[in-house]
Design an enzyme around this catalytic site. Structure first.
Site, short mmCIF file in Angstrom:
data_model
loop_
_atom_site.label_atom_id
_atom_site.label_comp_id
_atom_site.label_asym_id
_atom_site.label_seq_id
_atom_site.Cartn_x
_atom_site.Cartn_y
_atom_site.Cartn_z
CE1 TYR A 123 31.75 12.82 41.36
CE2 TYR A 123 30.75 13.28 39.55
CZ TYR A 123 30.97 12.41 40.13
OH TYR A 123 30.69 10.96 40.00
CE LYS A 171 29.18 5.35 55.08
NZ LYS A 171 28.32 3.88 55.30
CG ASP A 204 25.93 1.99 53.84
OD1 ASP A 204 25.44 3.28 53.98
OD2 ASP A 204 26.65 1.46 54.49
CG ASP A 228 27.71 10.44 38.53
OD1 ASP A 228 27.00 9.85 37.63
OD2 ASP A 228 28.93 10.26 38.40
#
Ligand code: NAD
Length: 334
Positions: A123, A171, A204, A228
């Site tokens: 973002y 990640k 995940d 988010d």
């Protein structure tokens, strides 16, 4: 008397804002609102998306309560939410999700707080559209300073509020550079707060674990986009977007707002649940030291939530936004 900037926002924003200000007035909370708006409605009326008067009010009062603001999808102006978070370095997005008696969910015993980095990551606004070659880039910028600040904030919160564990969601197996920066920052904060247990999980797996056994989590810290998405997931675990609070916090200013958006599908129909904005306003009361007032209103809210008939449609009731607010007012002090 605390002077607070009030931003009603778009869509259901004005309806849920009125519910909150009515409840605060009835509870005689020592807050004076300074109303300034931003967003699509303001633009349609004045040609300005974020009027200077709003910025002046924020810079003076340092604390605001904000309704949701519509952001065009895939085109048009940049998100006003993101703009305000970056302009005032509101680097912590704090979103508690807790199961409440009276709100029926698939789970029990959830009490977690998500710390989402709020100004960087995907973002950051670093987007390039190479129309000629048909290539669109979005750069996920994570800085060492930003990672340190959000990880430190999550651990400091855990220590202050008697929490036991912080989980970093990342990640780093694929996004190795931002992932390593976050892992290093979280390990550094963990060393500073040895009384808090620390673990990290790949995002995940984190999603699977959250829907499988959410009660294992306590405080979660993560980057902007993952946060988010995770925060809406966490909202879904405890009753949906209509009931969870949020806060954008910096070192110098804080803007409190519900997790949900402007809900154009139900705007103007008196169907919106004001609980999320009310709980955000209660976080705000704790922030400004009005703890007793916050506890008093939370009790009235919880009592009301147990009476299905007094609740809005998203909670299985049939009350309108204003009827629900009135029921909370009637329960004040009980
Ligand atoms: P949304 O959160 O507005 O709505 C998703 C669903 O949840 C809808 O079915 C809606 O009716 C329902 N819902 C949301 N809040 C509710 C409430 N208080 N009571 C009852 N039901 C409620 O998400 P969206 O439709 O993806 O986004 C709509 C607009 O809001 C977009 O322009 C988006 O950019 C904006 N948005 C703003 C913010 C913000 O201002 N912080 C956050 C998210 C989305």
């Amino acid at each position: 008397m605390h002077l607070i900037t009030l931003i009603p926002g778009d869509g259901i924003g004005p309806e849920i804002t009125k519910a909150v200000t009515d409840i605060f007035a009835a509870a005689q909370v020592p807050v004076q609102w300074e109303e300034q708006n931003a967003g699509q409605t303001t633009f349609d009326q004045s040609g300005e998306l974020i009027p200077q008067a709003l910025l002046t009010s924020l810079e003076k009062n340092k604390v605001a309560l904000k309704g949701p603001i519509t952001t065009p999808v895939g085109k048009g102006f940049r998100s006003i939410n993101v703009t305000l978070r970056q302009k005032y370095d509101l680097y912590q997005n704090v979103r508690p999700s807790k199961t409440t008696d009276g709100i029926k969910t698939r789970y029990e015993g959830i009490d977690l707080v998500l710390f989402r980095e709020n100004t960087e990551g995907l973002y950051a606004g670093l987007e390039v559209w190479d129309e000629h070659n048909g290539i669109g880039d979005s750069i996920a910028r994570v800085t060492v300073n930003g990672a340190r600040k959000i990880c430190h904030a999550a651990f400091a919160y855990a220590a202050k509020h008697g929490r036991k564990k912080v989980t970093l969601a990342h990640k780093a197996n694929i996004l190795k550079v931002p992932g390593k920066i976050m892992l290093d920052a979280a390990q550094e904060a963990a060393r500073e707060f040895p009384q808090i247990q620390y673990e990290d999980k790949i995002i995940d797996n984190m999603c699977m674990q959250l829907v499988g056994k959410p009660e294992q989590f306590d405080v979660i810290v993560t980057t902007n986009l993952f946060g988010d998405i995770l925060s809406d997931l966490c909202a879904g675990l405890v009753g949906g977007l209509g009931v969870v609070a949020g806060a954008n916090i910096g070192d110098d200013m804080a803007i409190f707002e519900a997790v949900h958006g402007s809900a154009p599908d139900i705007a103007g129909q008196g169907k919106a649940n004001p609980t999320a904005l009310l709980r955000s306003a209660l976080m705000m009361l704790h922030h400004i030291g009005e703890h007793e007032q916050a506890v008093k209103i939370e009790k009235a809210l919880e009592l009301t939530l147990k009476d299905k008939a007094k609740c809005t449609g998203d909670l299985g009731g049939s009350a309108s936004t204003s009827e629900f607010a009135q029921a909370i007012i009637d329960n004040l002090g009980k």
